[in-house]
Design a protein around this motif. Sequence first.
Motif, mmCIF file in Angstrom:
data_model
loop_
_atom_site.group_PDB
_atom_site.id
_atom_site.type_symbol
_atom_site.label_atom_id
_atom_site.label_comp_id
_atom_site.label_asym_id
_atom_site.label_seq_id
_atom_site.Cartn_x
_atom_site.Cartn_y
_atom_site.Cartn_z
ATOM 1 N N UNK A 119 0.836 -1.206 0.000
ATOM 2 C CA UNK A 119 0.000 0.000 0.000
ATOM 3 C C UNK A 119 0.867 1.252 0.000
ATOM 4 N N UNK A 120 0.363 2.290 -0.652
ATOM 5 C CA UNK A 120 1.059 3.570 -0.586
ATOM 6 C C UNK A 120 0.877 4.161 0.801
ATOM 7 N N UNK A 121 1.886 4.909 1.214
ATOM 8 C CA UNK A 121 1.839 5.519 2.543
ATOM 9 C C UNK A 121 0.601 6.410 2.675
ATOM 10 N N UNK A 122 0.274 7.127 1.602
ATOM 11 C CA UNK A 122 -0.929 7.974 1.670
ATOM 12 C C UNK A 122 -2.147 7.160 2.099
ATOM 13 N N UNK A 123 -2.327 6.002 1.454
ATOM 14 C CA UNK A 123 -3.514 5.202 1.755
ATOM 15 C C UNK A 123 -3.437 4.560 3.135
ATOM 16 N N UNK A 124 -2.216 4.186 3.534
ATOM 17 C CA UNK A 124 -2.060 3.624 4.877
ATOM 18 C C UNK A 124 -2.499 4.633 5.946
ATOM 19 N N UNK A 157 -8.781 7.073 8.748
ATOM 20 C CA UNK A 157 -9.608 8.290 8.705
ATOM 21 C C UNK A 157 -10.909 8.000 7.978
ATOM 22 N N UNK A 158 -10.793 7.228 6.884
ATOM 23 C CA UNK A 158 -11.997 6.859 6.113
ATOM 24 C C UNK A 158 -12.862 5.910 6.930
ATOM 25 N N UNK A 159 -12.216 4.906 7.517
ATOM 26 C CA UNK A 159 -12.975 3.885 8.264
ATOM 27 C C UNK A 159 -13.754 4.512 9.418
#
Length: 267
Positions: A107-112, A117-119
């Motif tokens: 995974x990209x760090x951005x998504x990690x 935050x999304x969840x």
Amino acid sequence: MSDIPTFEVDSVTKVYQSRGRRGQAVEALRDISFTVAPGQSLGVVGESGSGKSTLSRLLLALERPTSGSVRYRGEVISGRRERDLRDFRRHVQIVFQDPMSSLDPRMRVHDLLAEPLRALHIDVDEGERVRELLASVEMPAAAARRYAYQFSGGQRQRIAIARALGPSPEVLIADEPVSALDVSVRAQILNLLTGLVRDFNLTMVFVSHDMAVVRHLCDSVVVLYRGRLVETGATEEVFEQPREDYTRELLAAAPRLRAQRGLTPSN
Ligand code: ADP
Ligand code: MG
């Protein structure tokens, strides 16, 4: 600050039915009671197998005690349904021992950093928040575009800490956060944690088998031995005048103790 303890652990026992030699029950914790005050850093120490990670999972309400209760700010969290734990999930975050396995390397760090935050439905500008989080763990903004596997263990642990800080938690539970890391980077990560705890006024539960680290980092300490709480108190008092033989043994000879018992120092 309020008088309500952040955590109240009351007579907690945890028995596992599944594992253990010949399939018999394992009593991982027995009749454990202690409290954590807001803003306090509590160290949980004990050798491998003493029940530290079990205790972390109970504090995180990832498991429920067999008997006894865990309260967070006065409310029982043990045994609550997941949908009633949403605020709790936001306020209490974890940093695991091994960032190599706790972070998906693909995974990209951005998504990690954005994922929690999304969840938790936290309404922020993701790009901005990710930059902020990376800055707080002293990583460049450009790291966001790269993948977790491109970073060293120490850098990955910084990313894991940033991920835990994303939801602006009140409590950080760190389960042996430097044990899997190179000795050379441990002090950096510990200093980073110390600074974050201070800057964000975090309450911390810091799990470790390393007494020296706990002494450096924690206001108070809980000493576990084979699932029992053998001693607790202000860190300085416990270290200056340990009341129990086991604590003295841990203090004097932690590495020798582990070697003798054939235990690995990593968990
Ligand atoms: P520590 O983190 O201090 O090394 P743990 O909490 O991981 O200790 O383990 C305490 C005891 O509970 C050990 O005997 C371990 O084997 C047992 N244990 C931990 N988790 C489980 C589980 N999910 N199922 C069965 N036994 C477990
Ligand atoms: Mg453990």
